[in-house]
Design a protein around this motif. Sequence first.
Motif, PDB file in Angstrom:
ATOM      1  N   GLY A 185       8.210  30.849  -8.930  1.00  0.00           N
ATOM      2  CA  GLY A 185       7.142  31.691  -9.467  1.00  0.00           C
ATOM      3  C   GLY A 185       7.440  32.324 -10.808  1.00  0.00           C
ATOM      4  O   GLY A 185       6.732  33.237 -11.225  1.00  0.00           O
ATOM      5  N   ARG A 186       8.474  31.860 -11.493  1.00  0.00           N
ATOM      6  CA  ARG A 186       8.845  32.467 -12.775  1.00  0.00           C
ATOM      7  C   ARG A 186       8.769  31.449 -13.912  1.00  0.00           C
ATOM      8  O   ARG A 186       9.510  31.551 -14.884  1.00  0.00           O
ATOM      9  N   GLU A 187       7.879  30.490 -13.790  1.00  0.00           N
ATOM     10  CA  GLU A 187       7.800  29.439 -14.799  1.00  0.00           C
ATOM     11  C   GLU A 187       7.444  30.004 -16.185  1.00  0.00           C
ATOM     12  O   GLU A 187       8.021  29.612 -17.205  1.00  0.00           O
ATOM     13  N   ALA A 188       6.491  30.938 -16.238  1.00  0.00           N
ATOM     14  CA  ALA A 188       6.074  31.500 -17.528  1.00  0.00           C
ATOM     15  C   ALA A 188       7.217  32.281 -18.169  1.00  0.00           C
ATOM     16  O   ALA A 188       7.448  32.195 -19.387  1.00  0.00           O
ATOM     17  N   GLU A 189       7.922  33.043 -17.346  1.00  0.00           N
ATOM     18  CA  GLU A 189       9.043  33.834 -17.871  1.00  0.00           C
ATOM     19  C   GLU A 189      10.166  32.923 -18.361  1.00  0.00           C
ATOM     20  O   GLU A 189      10.786  33.189 -19.409  1.00  0.00           O
ATOM     21  N   GLN A 190      10.434  31.843 -17.614  1.00  0.00           N
ATOM     22  CA  GLN A 190      11.454  30.902 -18.050  1.00  0.00           C
ATOM     23  C   GLN A 190      11.076  30.275 -19.396  1.00  0.00           C
ATOM     24  O   GLN A 190      11.929  30.067 -20.260  1.00  0.00           O
ATOM     25  N   GLU A 191       9.802  30.001 -19.575  1.00  0.00           N
ATOM     26  CA  GLU A 191       9.363  29.399 -20.832  1.00  0.00           C
ATOM     27  C   GLU A 191       9.548  30.362 -22.003  1.00  0.00           C
ATOM     28  O   GLU A 191       9.911  29.960 -23.111  1.00  0.00           O
ATOM     29  N   ARG A 192       9.348  31.656 -21.766  1.00  0.00           N
ATOM     30  CA  ARG A 192       9.526  32.638 -22.834  1.00  0.00           C
ATOM     31  C   ARG A 192      10.984  32.695 -23.291  1.00  0.00           C
ATOM     32  O   ARG A 192      11.269  32.713 -24.492  1.00  0.00           O
ATOM     33  N   GLY A 209       1.770  35.130  -3.448  1.00  0.00           N
ATOM     34  CA  GLY A 209       1.941  34.675  -2.066  1.00  0.00           C
ATOM     35  C   GLY A 209       2.394  33.232  -2.007  1.00  0.00           C
ATOM     36  O   GLY A 209       3.211  32.862  -1.158  1.00  0.00           O
ATOM     37  N   THR A 210       1.891  32.397  -2.927  1.00  0.00           N
ATOM     38  CA  THR A 210       2.307  30.982  -2.960  1.00  0.00           C
ATOM     39  C   THR A 210       3.798  30.864  -3.248  1.00  0.00           C
ATOM     40  O   THR A 210       4.522  30.102  -2.587  1.00  0.00           O
ATOM     41  N   ALA A 211       4.267  31.634  -4.240  1.00  0.00           N
ATOM     42  CA  ALA A 211       5.686  31.569  -4.593  1.00  0.00           C
ATOM     43  C   ALA A 211       6.564  32.078  -3.453  1.00  0.00           C
ATOM     44  O   ALA A 211       7.623  31.505  -3.161  1.00  0.00           O
ATOM     45  N   ILE A 212       6.115  33.137  -2.773  1.00  0.00           N
ATOM     46  CA  ILE A 212       6.893  33.664  -1.638  1.00  0.00           C
ATOM     47  C   ILE A 212       6.937  32.619  -0.520  1.00  0.00           C
ATOM     48  O   ILE A 212       7.962  32.416   0.141  1.00  0.00           O
ATOM     49  N   GLY A 213       5.803  31.915  -0.320  1.00  0.00           N
ATOM     50  CA  GLY A 213       5.798  30.865   0.692  1.00  0.00           C
ATOM     51  C   GLY A 213       6.759  29.743   0.341  1.00  0.00           C
ATOM     52  O   GLY A 213       7.472  29.222   1.202  1.00  0.00           O
ATOM     53  N   GLN A 214       6.790  29.338  -0.926  1.00  0.00           N
ATOM     54  CA  GLN A 214       7.733  28.298  -1.346  1.00  0.00           C
ATOM     55  C   GLN A 214       9.176  28.778  -1.174  1.00  0.00           C
ATOM     56  O   GLN A 214      10.055  28.010  -0.749  1.00  0.00           O
ATOM     57  N   LEU A 215       9.387  30.041  -1.453  1.00  0.00           N
ATOM     58  CA  LEU A 215      10.724  30.623  -1.292  1.00  0.00           C
ATOM     59  C   LEU A 215      11.145  30.581   0.179  1.00  0.00           C
ATOM     60  O   LEU A 215      12.287  30.234   0.506  1.00  0.00           O
ATOM     61  N   ALA A 216      10.212  30.927   1.054  1.00  0.00           N
ATOM     62  CA  ALA A 216      10.528  30.896   2.481  1.00  0.00           C
ATOM     63  C   ALA A 216      10.875  29.483   2.933  1.00  0.00           C
ATOM     64  O   ALA A 216      11.799  29.270   3.729  1.00  0.00           O
ATOM     65  N   GLY A 217      10.142  28.492   2.400  1.00  0.00           N
ATOM     66  CA  GLY A 217      10.467  27.114   2.744  1.00  0.00           C
ATOM     67  C   GLY A 217      11.854  26.726   2.265  1.00  0.00           C
ATOM     68  O   GLY A 217      12.592  26.001   2.929  1.00  0.00           O
ATOM     69  N   GLY A 232       6.059  40.990  -2.410  1.00  0.00           N
ATOM     70  CA  GLY A 232       6.294  40.099  -3.538  1.00  0.00           C
ATOM     71  C   GLY A 232       7.680  40.203  -4.118  1.00  0.00           C
ATOM     72  O   GLY A 232       7.972  39.598  -5.156  1.00  0.00           O
ATOM     73  N   ASN A 233       8.574  40.950  -3.453  1.00  0.00           N
ATOM     74  CA  ASN A 233       9.948  41.098  -3.943  1.00  0.00           C
ATOM     75  C   ASN A 233      10.803  39.983  -3.344  1.00  0.00           C
ATOM     76  O   ASN A 233      11.006  39.937  -2.131  1.00  0.00           O
ATOM     77  N   PRO A 234      11.335  39.064  -4.153  1.00  0.00           N
ATOM     78  CA  PRO A 234      12.044  37.913  -3.598  1.00  0.00           C
ATOM     79  C   PRO A 234      13.311  38.281  -2.844  1.00  0.00           C
ATOM     80  O   PRO A 234      13.638  37.657  -1.838  1.00  0.00           O
ATOM     81  N   PHE A 235      14.033  39.296  -3.297  1.00  0.00           N
ATOM     82  CA  PHE A 235      15.265  39.652  -2.598  1.00  0.00           C
ATOM     83  C   PHE A 235      14.954  40.183  -1.201  1.00  0.00           C
ATOM     84  O   PHE A 235      15.580  39.801  -0.203  1.00  0.00           O
ATOM     85  N   LEU A 236      13.947  41.071  -1.115  1.00  0.00           N
ATOM     86  CA  LEU A 236      13.587  41.595   0.201  1.00  0.00           C
ATOM     87  C   LEU A 236      13.092  40.472   1.113  1.00  0.00           C
ATOM     88  O   LEU A 236      13.403  40.443   2.312  1.00  0.00           O
ATOM     89  N   ALA A 237      12.358  39.546   0.546  1.00  0.00           N
ATOM     90  CA  ALA A 237      11.865  38.425   1.356  1.00  0.00           C
ATOM     91  C   ALA A 237      13.027  37.605   1.895  1.00  0.00           C
ATOM     92  O   ALA A 237      13.048  37.231   3.071  1.00  0.00           O
ATOM     93  N   VAL A 238      14.002  37.307   1.053  1.00  0.00           N
ATOM     94  CA  VAL A 238      15.145  36.510   1.499  1.00  0.00           C
ATOM     95  C   VAL A 238      15.919  37.244   2.573  1.00  0.00           C
ATOM     96  O   VAL A 238      16.369  36.645   3.565  1.00  0.00           O
TER      97      VAL A 238
END
Length: 915
Positions: A15-22, A198-206, A226-232
Amino acid sequence: MAAADGSLSRDGLRGREAEQERVRSLIAAVARTGSGALALIEGEAGIGKTALLAETVTLARAAGFAAGVGKADELHHIAPLSSLAASLLHGDRPLLPGDAFADLAGSHDQRIWLVERLAEAIESKARGGPVLIALDDIQWADPLSRFALRHLPARLRTSPVLWVLTRRQGPGGPAEEIATAAHEALTTVTVALGPLSGTAIGQLAGDVLGAAVDDRLRQLLEGAGGNPFLAVEMLAGLRAAGPSGEPVPEGLVVGVRGRLASLRPGTLRFLQMGSVLGRGFTFQAAAALCGRPPAALLEALQEAVRAGLLDDEGDQLVFRHDLLRQAVYVDIPPSARKALHREAAGHLVAAGHQPIDAVSHILRSALPGDEEAAALLRRAADDVLPVTPGLAADLMTRALDLVPPPRPSGFVTGERAIVCLTRAGRDREALAAADRLLACRPPLDAFGRVQAALGGALWSLDLADELRRRTEAALAVGGAAPEVAARLAALRALALSRGEDLAAARTAGEDALRDAISTQDREAHVLALSALGEIAQNAGESALALQRFAALSAVDGAYLPEEIVAHLHLDDFACGERLLLRAADDAGSPRQAMLQWAQAQYHLGLGRLDDAETAFVTMERLEDDVQALVQQVNARVVRSRIALLRGDRDTARHHLAAARERRARKPNPGNTAVVHFLEAVHADADGDVARAVEAIRRVQRTGPFMRWRLLRDWAAAAVRMALRGAEHALAEDLAAQAQAHAARNPAVPTATGVAAHAMGLVRDDLGLLEHAVTLLRASPRPLVRAAACADLGPALLAAGRKAEAVTVLTEAHGLYAGSGAQAPAAAVLRVLERAGAGSRRAQAAPHPVHGWEALTASEKKVARLIAEGHTNRSAAETLVVSPHTVNTHLTSVFRKLEVNSRVQLANTVAALREN
């Protein structure tokens, strides 16, 4: 993809594609242009800042960057330069060699010099290819690292250096200070990380579970916000519990408790001790805090690593995330935390660590009355005072809170707190602290020590009368140790140097010097010589002032600038130049700003207006850097006069306004007088004779000693204004002052020449004006000689001696034009034209503001050297100036040539050579 412990790997950045591009675009821009940039990654804890930083480092290395990566630590944020050193020296591929700072120990008495040496090391590295310097969690960086980062990006803006910092969201703080300081000098980008979709969190869970995410799990993950660390962490807890386990409760602390519940008690205790020590800690330190030998804790360590709570980096153990450490830490009862921090401080000191390493624990644990903790804070403050005086002042203020008077140690601590507060420029706080101590009725010896410690703050606050009153009171009550009494006597003499009875002040200073020598107290010796130097200057006795300042410089090399300027007052520019060259060769030269002041006075005296302006600009920048505003008013006054000489009235008015604003902050007699004189010069230039005369009168009323210091070179200009206002008595008084100054300095051509010039104007005496020019031809100061020639020319014309007048006026024009003083040069040219001798002389074309011809001669030298591949240091060594001067020149070169990198500069210079 997920790592073995269930954490996100770099490949799992979702979910960080735009930030990576910057950041990818920024990396490419730095590599392409060769100029610096800064990226600030910000967001809440656990949002993915560290993951994006790691991805940035990977991308940069793939693009050919050398990279240094570090992380600041919440409990290790005090040791000077520890955070930035982590970025430069540590890791598998350190950016700089491990001994890069080994020779900086001697430079730790000055932050400016330390930062310059860091800049040189990084600049040298960047010559071989682009460089990335990354620091995670900048909000916890130590004070010296923050200071360095406020200045290094701008200093290295012309080199391919990319700075990447991460911070937790929130107003203010070091990240905002650093970004603000860098904003005008180089490209600055903020990458704000918000909650994942939510899509990115779902991909992260997978990624973590290796399976599709069902509705129940998706609903559960909404609790992560939406916090990836808490989700993990929630997913890791779910996976550990198994498919039939209970749902993971919402909230990280609760989730971590669930994971910790399965650990053995010894492992949990081991983790808790580690959390007290910080995010990173040594196995030995945790074992010591557990009260067990390291061998007995091997199983606990292995279990903590297997559980994904700790990473073993070889030399230290690290909690996998700050939030994990905090979650473990908050489960320790507050009273136990305090005790454990106090115990940790004791273990660190016993193990041979520096006091500063234990300070974070002391600040979290010490209770009122803890004299051992206060003593440790004092030792730490002494260690860091040279490089982070503000931190030293904070530590001593805390120490004073722990052991306030009337305890005997409270007065000792208070005295040291006053010294540290003064060194940090917090003079009002030092005065308040002293008054609190004195209100507790200290013993006589402590009374004297407190008053002596306060002397520097009172002098800096321009409270000379208060300084005299306090020192006299302390000397009158007696009881002070001999060395303290010597300091008090020297401070009294320093205070008397601002009074009208300079004979009494000199006697006091000489008595203080004898006392200082007899007690062999270095501080008293320095203070006494400083006082005697000030007294001699205020009395207009330049030779005696040089004697005093030379002796002072021999005792303390930090006062070399005063010795240099004293030589210039005697027209001895050769000795001044030798001392300036010696200072440029000295890698540990002290008081960089004052050296620039001396350099500026040297160039100004020799009529090198461009170089003088550069030195004044550099001096102001260095004073601003450390917030020690000593010569700011004087610098702006001279810069305003330089602008008037160049004919730039708008810039001159800007500097006048700046001088007034700075005078308001420090309204001492010297600053007040010099601003009044500048107001007179501006009023005269505006044709407002009455206002000019009134400003001169205000200068006369400011204080008798100012006439020697202020009118040393400007007496003739003041006389001219008074005569234009028909104030003949005032003009006579000014000329008499110039004569008195010449009588005190009969071997100084400038002094005798200026006196003859001033009296020649008052008496309208052609012979005196001719004598003045003859005397001033032995002076090294071309602008002073040009002014005398410019006044002699019309007098010769009036006497019918046209040929001689033309010769003298031509000399004046050449001296003015050669110095870059276009306005008086044009005025002289008009006189020549009216005399029929200059009708064919072309007016000088306006000086360009952009392009190669806009550069000064010194700027062209710097541009050529940098284009040839020199660093600031090597260019400075070639030109025998300081790297700070080269930096100022280079800033101007880039602005005038409209380039942004050394590569672009090299191309521009090469193109000029081809043409």
